[in-house]
Scaffold this motif. Sequence first.
Motif, PDB file in Angstrom:
ATOM      1  N   TYR A  49       4.988  11.804 -10.192  1.00  0.00           N
ATOM      2  CA  TYR A  49       4.322  11.089  -9.107  1.00  0.00           C
ATOM      3  C   TYR A  49       5.339  10.212  -8.391  1.00  0.00           C
ATOM      4  CZ  TYR A  49      -0.182  12.604 -10.815  1.00  0.00           C
ATOM      5  OH  TYR A  49      -1.246  13.379 -11.186  1.00  0.00           O
ATOM      6  N   LEU A  50       5.339  10.333  -7.070  1.00  0.00           N
ATOM      7  CA  LEU A  50       6.205   9.514  -6.227  1.00  0.00           C
ATOM      8  C   LEU A  50       5.318   8.682  -5.309  1.00  0.00           C
ATOM      9  CD1 LEU A  50       8.894  12.160  -5.270  1.00  0.00           C
ATOM     10  CD2 LEU A  50       9.021  10.436  -7.066  1.00  0.00           C
ATOM     11  N   TYR A  51       5.741   7.472  -5.036  1.00  0.00           N
ATOM     12  CA  TYR A  51       4.967   6.542  -4.226  1.00  0.00           C
ATOM     13  C   TYR A  51       5.765   6.161  -2.987  1.00  0.00           C
ATOM     14  CZ  TYR A  51       2.326   6.294  -8.537  1.00  0.00           C
ATOM     15  OH  TYR A  51       1.594   6.620  -9.643  1.00  0.00           O
ATOM     16  N   TYR A  52       5.155   6.404  -1.820  1.00  0.00           N
ATOM     17  CA  TYR A  52       5.792   6.116  -0.538  1.00  0.00           C
ATOM     18  C   TYR A  52       5.041   4.976   0.151  1.00  0.00           C
ATOM     19  CZ  TYR A  52       7.983  10.680  -1.152  1.00  0.00           C
ATOM     20  OH  TYR A  52       8.694  11.733  -1.647  1.00  0.00           O
ATOM     21  N   PRO A  53       5.734   3.956   0.606  1.00  0.00           N
ATOM     22  CA  PRO A  53       5.057   2.869   1.329  1.00  0.00           C
ATOM     23  C   PRO A  53       4.394   3.395   2.600  1.00  0.00           C
ATOM     24  CG  PRO A  53       7.285   2.230   0.751  1.00  0.00           C
ATOM     25  CD  PRO A  53       7.163   3.685   0.452  1.00  0.00           C
ATOM     26  N   VAL A  54       3.174   2.957   2.854  1.00  0.00           N
ATOM     27  CA  VAL A  54       2.423   3.397   4.027  1.00  0.00           C
ATOM     28  C   VAL A  54       2.825   2.591   5.258  1.00  0.00           C
ATOM     29  CG1 VAL A  54       0.111   3.541   5.025  1.00  0.00           C
ATOM     30  CG2 VAL A  54       0.490   4.222   2.653  1.00  0.00           C
ATOM     31  N   LEU A 112       9.280   5.422  -4.525  1.00  0.00           N
ATOM     32  CA  LEU A 112       9.294   4.744  -5.820  1.00  0.00           C
ATOM     33  C   LEU A 112       8.735   5.689  -6.872  1.00  0.00           C
ATOM     34  CD1 LEU A 112       7.794   1.318  -4.717  1.00  0.00           C
ATOM     35  CD2 LEU A 112      10.197   1.810  -5.212  1.00  0.00           C
ATOM     36  N   THR A 113       9.292   5.658  -8.060  1.00  0.00           N
ATOM     37  CA  THR A 113       8.754   6.458  -9.156  1.00  0.00           C
ATOM     38  C   THR A 113       7.704   5.631  -9.886  1.00  0.00           C
ATOM     39  OG1 THR A 113      10.376   5.691 -10.760  1.00  0.00           O
ATOM     40  CG2 THR A 113      10.975   7.637  -9.461  1.00  0.00           C
ATOM     41  N   GLN A 114       7.010   6.272 -10.822  1.00  0.00           N
ATOM     42  CA  GLN A 114       6.012   5.573 -11.607  1.00  0.00           C
ATOM     43  C   GLN A 114       6.662   4.447 -12.417  1.00  0.00           C
ATOM     44  OE1 GLN A 114       3.674   8.515 -13.521  1.00  0.00           O
ATOM     45  NE2 GLN A 114       1.878   7.224 -13.625  1.00  0.00           N
ATOM     46  N   ASN A 115       7.877   4.671 -12.901  1.00  0.00           N
ATOM     47  CA  ASN A 115       8.597   3.635 -13.647  1.00  0.00           C
ATOM     48  C   ASN A 115       8.967   2.458 -12.754  1.00  0.00           C
ATOM     49  OD1 ASN A 115       8.466   5.065 -16.035  1.00  0.00           O
ATOM     50  ND2 ASN A 115      10.469   6.012 -15.762  1.00  0.00           N
ATOM     51  N   ILE A 147       0.868  -1.181   0.000  1.00  0.00           N
ATOM     52  CA  ILE A 147       0.000   0.000   0.000  1.00  0.00           C
ATOM     53  C   ILE A 147       0.904   1.229   0.000  1.00  0.00           C
ATOM     54  CG2 ILE A 147      -1.779   1.271   1.254  1.00  0.00           C
ATOM     55  CD1 ILE A 147      -2.635  -1.439   2.458  1.00  0.00           C
ATOM     56  N   VAL A 148       0.648   2.146  -0.946  1.00  0.00           N
ATOM     57  CA  VAL A 148       1.498   3.318  -1.095  1.00  0.00           C
ATOM     58  C   VAL A 148       0.678   4.608  -1.013  1.00  0.00           C
ATOM     59  CG1 VAL A 148       3.275   2.159  -2.467  1.00  0.00           C
ATOM     60  CG2 VAL A 148       1.336   3.204  -3.621  1.00  0.00           C
TER      61      VAL A 148
END
Length: 64
Positions: A20-25, A41-44, A10-11
Amino acid sequence: MSEQSKINIIVRKENSYGRYLYYPVNKEDEWITIIQNQKSLTQNDVAYLKSTGRFTFEIEREEL
């Protein structure tokens, strides 16, 4: 591949300078960013990990 062998992460999605950057929750999911030697994490990164068939990602829902 069975559903049990997939890792679900879950990010939290944030926009930074148009990316867009994704951080683990969850604290136990932070290992994924450490392996990538990043804080997020990046979208790539997410697209690549999903393409391996071993990872699924969910975006955290915001409460209003």
